[in-house]
Write a protein that holds these residues in place. Structure first.
Motif, PDB file in Angstrom:
ATOM      1  N   ALA A  54     -15.058  23.621  14.660  1.00  0.00           N
ATOM      2  CA  ALA A  54     -16.482  23.788  14.318  1.00  0.00           C
ATOM      3  C   ALA A  54     -16.786  25.191  13.804  1.00  0.00           C
ATOM      4  N   SER A  55     -15.762  26.055  13.707  1.00  0.00           N
ATOM      5  CA  SER A  55     -16.050  27.450  13.339  1.00  0.00           C
ATOM      6  C   SER A  55     -16.225  27.652  11.835  1.00  0.00           C
ATOM      7  N   SER A  56     -15.867  26.652  11.025  1.00  0.00           N
ATOM      8  CA  SER A  56     -16.016  26.813   9.571  1.00  0.00           C
ATOM      9  C   SER A  56     -16.021  25.452   8.878  1.00  0.00           C
ATOM     10  N   GLY A  57     -16.249  25.482   7.578  1.00  0.00           N
ATOM     11  CA  GLY A  57     -16.090  24.308   6.719  1.00  0.00           C
ATOM     12  C   GLY A  57     -16.841  23.061   7.154  1.00  0.00           C
ATOM     13  N   ILE A  58     -16.124  21.954   7.191  1.00  0.00           N
ATOM     14  CA  ILE A  58     -16.737  20.640   7.438  1.00  0.00           C
ATOM     15  C   ILE A  58     -17.306  20.557   8.858  1.00  0.00           C
ATOM     16  N   GLY A  59     -16.576  21.092   9.842  1.00  0.00           N
ATOM     17  CA  GLY A  59     -17.041  21.056  11.233  1.00  0.00           C
ATOM     18  C   GLY A  59     -18.348  21.820  11.395  1.00  0.00           C
ATOM     19  N   ALA A  77     -13.229  25.811  18.652  1.00  0.00           N
ATOM     20  CA  ALA A  77     -12.262  26.365  17.683  1.00  0.00           C
ATOM     21  C   ALA A  77     -11.704  27.625  18.345  1.00  0.00           C
ATOM     22  N   ARG A  78     -10.879  28.385  17.626  1.00  0.00           N
ATOM     23  CA  ARG A  78     -10.314  29.600  18.235  1.00  0.00           C
ATOM     24  C   ARG A  78     -11.162  30.832  17.951  1.00  0.00           C
ATOM     25  N   ARG A  79     -11.842  30.896  16.807  1.00  0.00           N
ATOM     26  CA  ARG A  79     -12.573  32.124  16.430  1.00  0.00           C
ATOM     27  C   ARG A  79     -13.984  32.109  17.024  1.00  0.00           C
ATOM     28  N   VAL A  80     -14.143  32.894  18.109  1.00  0.00           N
ATOM     29  CA  VAL A  80     -15.392  32.843  18.872  1.00  0.00           C
ATOM     30  C   VAL A  80     -16.575  33.424  18.079  1.00  0.00           C
ATOM     31  N   ASP A 109      -7.807  26.343  21.677  1.00  0.00           N
ATOM     32  CA  ASP A 109      -6.706  26.171  20.733  1.00  0.00           C
ATOM     33  C   ASP A 109      -6.198  24.744  20.910  1.00  0.00           C
ATOM     34  N   MET A 110      -6.326  23.941  19.882  1.00  0.00           N
ATOM     35  CA  MET A 110      -5.921  22.525  19.973  1.00  0.00           C
ATOM     36  C   MET A 110      -4.460  22.362  20.385  1.00  0.00           C
ATOM     37  N   LEU A 111      -3.644  23.386  20.066  1.00  0.00           N
ATOM     38  CA  LEU A 111      -2.205  23.261  20.337  1.00  0.00           C
ATOM     39  C   LEU A 111      -1.864  23.442  21.810  1.00  0.00           C
ATOM     40  N   ASN A 135     -12.839  14.799  16.149  1.00  0.00           N
ATOM     41  CA  ASN A 135     -11.575  15.512  15.931  1.00  0.00           C
ATOM     42  C   ASN A 135     -11.553  16.006  14.492  1.00  0.00           C
ATOM     43  N   ASN A 136     -11.939  17.261  14.317  1.00  0.00           N
ATOM     44  CA  ASN A 136     -12.026  17.771  12.957  1.00  0.00           C
ATOM     45  C   ASN A 136     -11.023  18.897  12.665  1.00  0.00           C
ATOM     46  N   ALA A 137     -10.590  19.616  13.711  1.00  0.00           N
ATOM     47  CA  ALA A 137      -9.667  20.745  13.497  1.00  0.00           C
ATOM     48  C   ALA A 137      -8.407  20.253  12.787  1.00  0.00           C
ATOM     49  N   THR A 202       3.775  16.282   3.968  1.00  0.00           N
ATOM     50  CA  THR A 202       3.613  16.228   5.425  1.00  0.00           C
ATOM     51  C   THR A 202       2.157  15.942   5.776  1.00  0.00           C
ATOM     52  N   TYR A 203       1.252  16.583   5.046  1.00  0.00           N
ATOM     53  CA  TYR A 203      -0.186  16.398   5.303  1.00  0.00           C
ATOM     54  C   TYR A 203      -0.586  14.933   5.077  1.00  0.00           C
ATOM     55  N   CYS A 204      -0.119  14.350   3.948  1.00  0.00           N
ATOM     56  CA  CYS A 204      -0.420  12.937   3.667  1.00  0.00           C
ATOM     57  C   CYS A 204       0.100  12.068   4.814  1.00  0.00           C
ATOM     58  N   PRO A 233     -11.629  16.343  -2.144  1.00  0.00           N
ATOM     59  CA  PRO A 233     -11.698  17.808  -2.198  1.00  0.00           C
ATOM     60  C   PRO A 233     -13.092  18.340  -1.841  1.00  0.00           C
ATOM     61  N   ILE A 234     -13.145  19.217  -0.840  1.00  0.00           N
ATOM     62  CA  ILE A 234     -14.399  19.790  -0.354  1.00  0.00           C
ATOM     63  C   ILE A 234     -14.317  21.316  -0.467  1.00  0.00           C
ATOM     64  N   ALA A 235     -15.448  21.935  -0.795  1.00  0.00           N
ATOM     65  CA  ALA A 235     -15.468  23.392  -0.974  1.00  0.00           C
ATOM     66  C   ALA A 235     -15.500  24.102   0.376  1.00  0.00           C
ATOM     67  N   THR A 236     -14.338  24.270   0.982  1.00  0.00           N
ATOM     68  CA  THR A 236     -14.210  25.042   2.225  1.00  0.00           C
ATOM     69  C   THR A 236     -13.076  26.054   2.013  1.00  0.00           C
ATOM     70  N   ASP A 237     -12.816  26.834   3.061  1.00  0.00           N
ATOM     71  CA  ASP A 237     -11.744  27.837   2.965  1.00  0.00           C
ATOM     72  C   ASP A 237     -10.401  27.284   3.413  1.00  0.00           C
TER      73      ASP A 237
HETATM   74  N1  LIG Z   1     -11.523  20.816   2.568  1.00  0.00           N
HETATM   75  C1  LIG Z   1     -10.984  19.710   2.103  1.00  0.00           C
HETATM   76  O1  LIG Z   1     -10.837  19.548   0.885  1.00  0.00           O
HETATM   77  C2  LIG Z   1     -10.565  18.616   3.051  1.00  0.00           C
HETATM   78  C3  LIG Z   1     -10.296  17.364   2.496  1.00  0.00           C
HETATM   79  C4  LIG Z   1      -9.919  16.329   3.344  1.00  0.00           C
HETATM   80  C5  LIG Z   1      -9.811  16.561   4.703  1.00  0.00           C
HETATM   81  N2  LIG Z   1     -10.071  17.797   5.215  1.00  0.00           N
HETATM   82  C6  LIG Z   1      -9.936  17.957   6.680  1.00  0.00           C
HETATM   83  O2  LIG Z   1     -11.118  18.510   7.192  1.00  0.00           O
HETATM   84  C7  LIG Z   1     -10.838  19.167   8.418  1.00  0.00           C
HETATM   85  C8  LIG Z   1     -11.563  20.501   8.422  1.00  0.00           C
HETATM   86  O3  LIG Z   1     -11.073  21.294   7.373  1.00  0.00           O
HETATM   87  P1  LIG Z   1     -11.993  22.243   6.488  1.00  0.00           P
HETATM   88  O4  LIG Z   1     -11.827  21.849   5.080  1.00  0.00           O
HETATM   89  O5  LIG Z   1     -13.355  22.338   7.040  1.00  0.00           O
HETATM   90  O6  LIG Z   1     -11.208  23.634   6.633  1.00  0.00           O
HETATM   91  P2  LIG Z   1     -11.486  24.939   7.508  1.00  0.00           P
HETATM   92  O7  LIG Z   1     -12.782  25.539   7.143  1.00  0.00           O
HETATM   93  O8  LIG Z   1     -10.248  25.760   7.380  1.00  0.00           O
HETATM   94  O9  LIG Z   1     -11.611  24.371   8.991  1.00  0.00           O
HETATM   95  C9  LIG Z   1     -10.521  24.129   9.822  1.00  0.00           C
HETATM   96  C10 LIG Z   1     -11.007  24.213  11.245  1.00  0.00           C
HETATM   97  O10 LIG Z   1      -9.917  23.886  12.117  1.00  0.00           O
HETATM   98  C11 LIG Z   1      -9.851  24.876  13.142  1.00  0.00           C
HETATM   99  N3  LIG Z   1      -8.487  25.010  13.630  1.00  0.00           N
HETATM  100  C12 LIG Z   1      -7.355  25.234  12.911  1.00  0.00           C
HETATM  101  N4  LIG Z   1      -6.301  25.363  13.734  1.00  0.00           N
HETATM  102  C13 LIG Z   1      -6.768  25.203  15.002  1.00  0.00           C
HETATM  103  C14 LIG Z   1      -6.185  25.228  16.290  1.00  0.00           C
HETATM  104  N5  LIG Z   1      -4.880  25.462  16.465  1.00  0.00           N
HETATM  105  N6  LIG Z   1      -6.977  25.038  17.374  1.00  0.00           N
HETATM  106  C15 LIG Z   1      -8.300  24.835  17.225  1.00  0.00           C
HETATM  107  N7  LIG Z   1      -8.916  24.790  16.027  1.00  0.00           N
HETATM  108  C16 LIG Z   1      -8.162  24.988  14.943  1.00  0.00           C
HETATM  109  C17 LIG Z   1     -10.351  26.160  12.497  1.00  0.00           C
HETATM  110  O11 LIG Z   1     -10.903  27.012  13.489  1.00  0.00           O
HETATM  111  P3  LIG Z   1     -10.242  28.355  14.056  1.00  0.00           P
HETATM  112  O12 LIG Z   1      -9.404  28.944  12.955  1.00  0.00           O
HETATM  113  O13 LIG Z   1     -11.427  29.187  14.426  1.00  0.00           O
HETATM  114  O14 LIG Z   1      -9.467  27.914  15.248  1.00  0.00           O
HETATM  115  C18 LIG Z   1     -11.474  25.621  11.618  1.00  0.00           C
HETATM  116  O15 LIG Z   1     -12.678  25.537  12.334  1.00  0.00           O
HETATM  117  C19 LIG Z   1      -9.327  19.262   8.529  1.00  0.00           C
HETATM  118  O16 LIG Z   1      -8.866  18.297   9.427  1.00  0.00           O
HETATM  119  C20 LIG Z   1      -8.859  18.929   7.113  1.00  0.00           C
HETATM  120  O17 LIG Z   1      -7.596  18.311   7.105  1.00  0.00           O
HETATM  121  C21 LIG Z   1     -10.450  18.825   4.422  1.00  0.00           C
END
Ligand SMILES: NC(=O)c1ccc[n+]([C@@H]2O[C@H](COP(=O)([O-])OP(=O)(O)OC[C@H]3O[C@@H](n4cnc5c(N)ncnc54)[C@H](OP(=O)(O)O)[C@@H]3O)[C@@H](O)[C@H]2O)c1
Length: 321
Positions: A54-59, A77-80, A109-111, A135-137, A202-204, A233-237
């Motif tokens: 939930a710290s960035s992007g879609i979450g 998420a990890r980044r408080v 940390d999900m891991l 489950n978004n991480a 691997t991701y697929c 494709p979504i505009a995230t980091d």
């Molecule tokens: N952007 C796209 O184009 C796209 C397309 C299809 C699917 N997705 C999926 O959307 C989801 C979110 O991605 P996003 O695009 O929003 O990218 P993002 O901004 O990089 O978000 C990823 C999130 O996952 C968290 N995360 C990563 N490793 C983690 C860990 N070990 N423990 C806990 N949290 C962890 C990060 O938080 P911290 O770093 O703070 O822990 C961050 O909040 C992912 O599952 C991705 O596969 C994205």
């Protein structure tokens, strides 16, 4: 005109409009319909939704969309510091519907699988209920198929699949044992989870596996709601942190100036899918949306495959077409 002729014309018209919608819309037709005429997000007011990543992007965007309607949240998420910013944005978006204690920051940390149960206990101690786990991480990948080190396959599956399955199992047990079998598991999958794209093998595979785990859950526990949300494709980091083919590697690229759906719109659509308890939905700009439909039909997939080189497919997924 006979009745049968009329029926035929109506049927053809229906399919022409349907296929046109694949081109015009930024999500699948059912999701678009629900966003206009389905269950309103305000029916979720007071429910507790736990969002990982939930710290960035879609979450982050999903959290704000839900907060606007008074949904109580657990942000993990990890980044408080980033989580604190998201919490502040949620409270501002809620305009008085939520107080500070309604948006819980739960660093995680999900891991670290051994801490998952304790995290759920924290949520239940705080809110005394949990309605939805999202489950978004996760992390994506860019790498040539032949060059991926096996440890990368393992690491990516550990985060995008096994940590998600482990947390979901703990939460599903809670739903079954203490919540009368009611509950909702949602996950951010990807269109790559049903339509393979190049340079992310691997991701697929991980997103296909995640979908399969969730389909199997739904078959075993029919009272549970399961939502698979598959963005294009979504505009995230996310490319900054994406895996490469080498152990410990990160792509480190920005998606700025690429043609991608905004994270805000994606979060809004995800919230609609959850409120309407939809099973599989997806989103993405043209041509991604239309291609997602084709990918779900073996004949169309074969035809499309004749015209699309891996370079074209890659340009589309990188928002360069
Ligand atoms: N952007 C796209 O184009 C796209 C397309 C299809 C699917 N997705 C999926 O959307 C989801 C979110 O991605 P996003 O695009 O929003 O990218 P993002 O901004 O990089 O978000 C990823 C999130 O996952 C968290 N995360 C990563 N490793 C983690 C860990 N070990 N423990 C806990 N949290 C962890 C990060 O938080 P911290 O770093 O703070 O822990 C961050 O909040 C992912 O599952 C991705 O596969 C994205």
């Amino acid at each position: 005109m006979s009745f049968l002729e009329l029926l035929f014309i109506l049927l053809v018209l229906y399919y022409v409009v349907y296929v046109l919608l694949w081109v015009v819309l930024d999500c699948n037709v059912a999701l678009w319909y629900k966003s206009r005429f389905g269950t309103s997000l305000s029916t979720m007011r007071g429910q507790v939704v736990w969002i990982t990543g939930a710290s960035s992007g879609i979450g982050h965007a999903l959290a704000v969309s839900l907060a606007r309607h008074g949904v109580r949240l657990v942000l993990s998420a990890r980044r408080v510091e980033q989580l604190e910013q998201v919490q502040a944005e949620c409270l501002a978006a809620a305009r008085g519907l939520l107080a500070q204690r309604d948006v819980l920051i739960l660093p995680m940390d999900m891991l670290q699988l051994d801490k998952h149960q304790a995290h759920l206990n924290t949520v239940l101690n705080h809110f005394e209920r949990l309605d939805v786990l999202v489950n978004n991480a996760g992390r994506s990948q860019r790498a040539n198929w032949t060059e991926i080190e096996i440890q990368v396959d393992r690491d990516l599956f550990e985060l995008d699949v096994f940590s998600v399955v482990h947390l979901s199992r703990i939460v599903v047990r809670y739903f079954l044992e203490q919540n009368g079998g009611r509950g909702h598991i949602a996950a951010t999958s990807s269109i790559a989870g049903f339509s393979p794209v190049p340079f992310s093998a691997t991701y697929c595979a991980a997103k296909h596996a995640l979908n399969a785990y969730l389909y199997a859950l739904k078959v075993e526990h029919r009272k549970l709601d399961v939502t698979i949300f598959a963005p294009g494709p979504i505009a995230t980091d996310f490319l900054l942190e994406a895996f490469t083919g080498s152990e410990g590697g990160k792509v480190g690229l920005s998606t700025v100036n690429q043609k991608r759906l905004t994270a805000e719109r994606c979060g809004e659509l995800f919230a609609v899918a959850i409120a309407n308890k939809m099973d599989l939905t997806w989103c993405g700009l043209f041509p991604v949306n239309a291609m997602a439909y084709c990918a779900r039909n073996p004949t169309l997939t074969k035809i499309l495959g004749q015209f699309m080189t891996e370079k074209t497919l890659n340009k589309i997924r990188e928002g360069k077409l």
